[in-house]
Design a protein around this motif. Structure first.
Motif, PDB file in Angstrom:
ATOM      1  N   LEU A 233      19.516  19.005   3.397  1.00 26.51           N
ATOM      2  CA  LEU A 233      20.412  18.948   2.238  1.00 26.51           C
ATOM      3  C   LEU A 233      19.990  17.849   1.272  1.00 26.51           C
ATOM      4  N   TYR A 234      19.622  16.692   1.794  1.00 24.77           N
ATOM      5  CA  TYR A 234      19.222  15.592   0.921  1.00 24.77           C
ATOM      6  C   TYR A 234      17.889  15.874   0.234  1.00 24.77           C
ATOM      7  N   VAL A 235      17.015  16.602   0.874  1.00 24.74           N
ATOM      8  CA  VAL A 235      15.757  16.987   0.220  1.00 24.74           C
ATOM      9  C   VAL A 235      16.060  17.855  -1.003  1.00 24.74           C
ATOM     10  N   SER A 236      16.990  18.794  -0.863  1.00 25.71           N
ATOM     11  CA  SER A 236      17.365  19.631  -2.014  1.00 25.71           C
ATOM     12  C   SER A 236      17.974  18.792  -3.125  1.00 25.71           C
ATOM     13  N   ALA A 237      18.814  17.806  -2.753  1.00 21.98           N
ATOM     14  CA  ALA A 237      19.420  16.942  -3.775  1.00 21.98           C
ATOM     15  C   ALA A 237      18.377  16.067  -4.449  1.00 21.98           C
ATOM     16  N   LEU A 238      17.409  15.586  -3.680  1.00 19.65           N
ATOM     17  CA  LEU A 238      16.367  14.729  -4.253  1.00 19.65           C
ATOM     18  C   LEU A 238      15.498  15.488  -5.241  1.00 19.65           C
ATOM     19  N   VAL A 239      15.373  16.787  -5.054  1.00 20.31           N
ATOM     20  CA  VAL A 239      14.603  17.608  -5.986  1.00 20.31           C
ATOM     21  C   VAL A 239      15.443  17.968  -7.210  1.00 20.31           C
ATOM     22  N   LEU A 240      16.663  18.428  -6.982  1.00 22.67           N
ATOM     23  CA  LEU A 240      17.478  18.963  -8.066  1.00 22.67           C
ATOM     24  C   LEU A 240      18.053  17.877  -8.972  1.00 22.67           C
ATOM     25  N   TRP A 241      18.497  16.756  -8.406  1.00 26.48           N
ATOM     26  CA  TRP A 241      19.139  15.736  -9.245  1.00 26.48           C
ATOM     27  C   TRP A 241      18.192  15.180 -10.319  1.00 26.48           C
ATOM     28  N   PRO A 242      17.003  14.668  -9.976  1.00 28.13           N
ATOM     29  CA  PRO A 242      16.106  14.181 -11.052  1.00 28.13           C
ATOM     30  C   PRO A 242      15.649  15.290 -11.988  1.00 28.13           C
ATOM     31  N   LEU A 243      15.476  16.498 -11.424  1.00 34.30           N
ATOM     32  CA  LEU A 243      14.969  17.604 -12.247  1.00 34.30           C
ATOM     33  C   LEU A 243      15.934  17.934 -13.374  1.00 34.30           C
ATOM     34  N   TYR A 244      17.217  18.030 -13.047  1.00 33.29           N
ATOM     35  CA  TYR A 244      18.207  18.424 -14.055  1.00 33.29           C
ATOM     36  C   TYR A 244      18.754  17.232 -14.848  1.00 33.29           C
ATOM     37  N   GLN A 245      18.477  16.020 -14.401  1.00 31.30           N
ATOM     38  CA  GLN A 245      18.946  14.853 -15.136  1.00 31.30           C
ATOM     39  C   GLN A 245      17.910  14.313 -16.113  1.00 31.30           C
TER      40      GLN A 245
END
Length: 328
Positions: A233-245
């Motif tokens: 789950l944290y791997v997905s967040a680490l990818v998605l959060w910087p990508l969309y921010q």
């Protein structure tokens, strides 16, 4: 040393209540009172810091009352786990608010009474952090944790504390809902942080309550499964959060000066771009902690050994004997 040995446990608790709990309570009371007096000017981060200080004040107050009045008549064995666990969290939370509140909010306040109150609140938060750290050391010495195993002072216990603490700091920034409500992918990241935090809380409650032996699965496999899920789950967040921010193509802001809240006047939340970056960094840090936790439980499963749920230790019998001799 001989003088300390002849002091009764009741006198030690009396000392703890009045020379540690009392200044902790006063410091927390002053901190949240100063921020509460700012009214609407305190912003989202100020509200979250206010909630932390208020919670620490309430818990410390009732803990001191309980210890002073009922300590040796109720829960003589169970209680020794609670003060040091709470003091660890309180010290870390006060440390985080002492850093987050000045860096992400106070510096954007205009000079005046509100800024002075915010600086004073930060100072009292620092004082509380030091007092809670002393509380941890005192409790450790008082209960003789060098002779028995306390979960919060073992490697898996410390990892759980760090995982939940970093998640709490992330939630401080997520109190600003404008960071994520505009993108479904960012909402998923918030769900990831919440799910993993609940998992850690459940794992710690099972251990601290001594209920791990009631699980249908072997303990190492149970923790390994939870940790694997948290890492994914944290791997997905680490990818998605910087990508969309920070990706301009996906509506993000790649540069600090592109955020008007950072270059203009304080609106309500401080510099939003810095908060986005802070969440991204904290996500990476927590992922590393979960990976370390995964390595630990993988080794436990492969070796086939694990510290079984704690049984009544010699401290229990020591407490009972001291209680029977000290209390008529």
């Amino acid at each position: 040393m001989s003088a300390w040995k002849i002091i009764s446990f009741k006198d030690d608790v009396y000392t703890l209540c009045f020379f540690l709990r009392f200044p902790q309570t006063i410091s927390m009371c002053i901190a949240f009172s100063l921020v509460a007096s700012m009214g609407h000017e305190r912003g989202a981060i100020g509200d979250w810091c206010l909630a932390i200080w208020c919670l620490c004040f309430i818990v410390t107050f009732f803990m001191s009352v309980f210890e002073y009045r009922y300590y040796y008549r109720n829960f003589p064995f169970f209680w020794y786990k609670l003060p040091i666990t709470y003091a660890c969290y309180a010290a870390l939370l006060c440390l985080s608010t002492s850093i987050i509140y000045p860096v992400f909010y106070v510096q954007y306040l205009p000079h005046g009474p509100s800024r002075d109150r915010a600086i004073a609140a930060s100072a009292f938060s620092c004082i509380s952090c030091v007092l809670y750290a002393i509380d941890v050391a005192y409790t450790w010495k008082h209960y003789g944790f060098e002779n028995i195993r306390c979960y919060v002072l073992t490697l898996p216990g410390l990892l759980k504390i760090l995982e939940s603490f970093v998640a709490c700091v992330i939630f401080v920034f997520l109190s600003n809902t404008s960071l994520y409500l505009h993108q479904p992918a960012l909402k998923w990241c918030v769900a990831v942080y919440s799910i993993c935090f609940v998992q850690v809380a459940v794992a710690m409650l099972l251990r601290l309550g001594g209920w791990e032996n009631r699980l249908p699965l072997p303990l190492p496999i149970f923790h390994l499964g939870l940790t694997v899920l948290s890492v994914l789950l944290y791997v997905s967040a680490l990818v998605l959060w910087p990508l969309y921010q920070f990706d301009e193509k996906l509506g993000g802001q790649p540069h600090w000066d592109s955020d008007m809240s950072c270059v203009g006047e304080l609106i309500d939340y401080g510099c939003i771009w810095e908060q986005r970056l802070a969440v991204a960094v904290l996500t990476a840090i927590n992922l590393l902690i979960y990976v370390a936790d995964l390595v630990y439980w993988t080794r436990q499963v492969s070796v086939g050994t694990e510290d079984q749920p704690s049984t009544p230790s010699p401290l229990h019998s020591q407490d009972v004997s001291l209680q029977s001799s000290a209390v008529p």
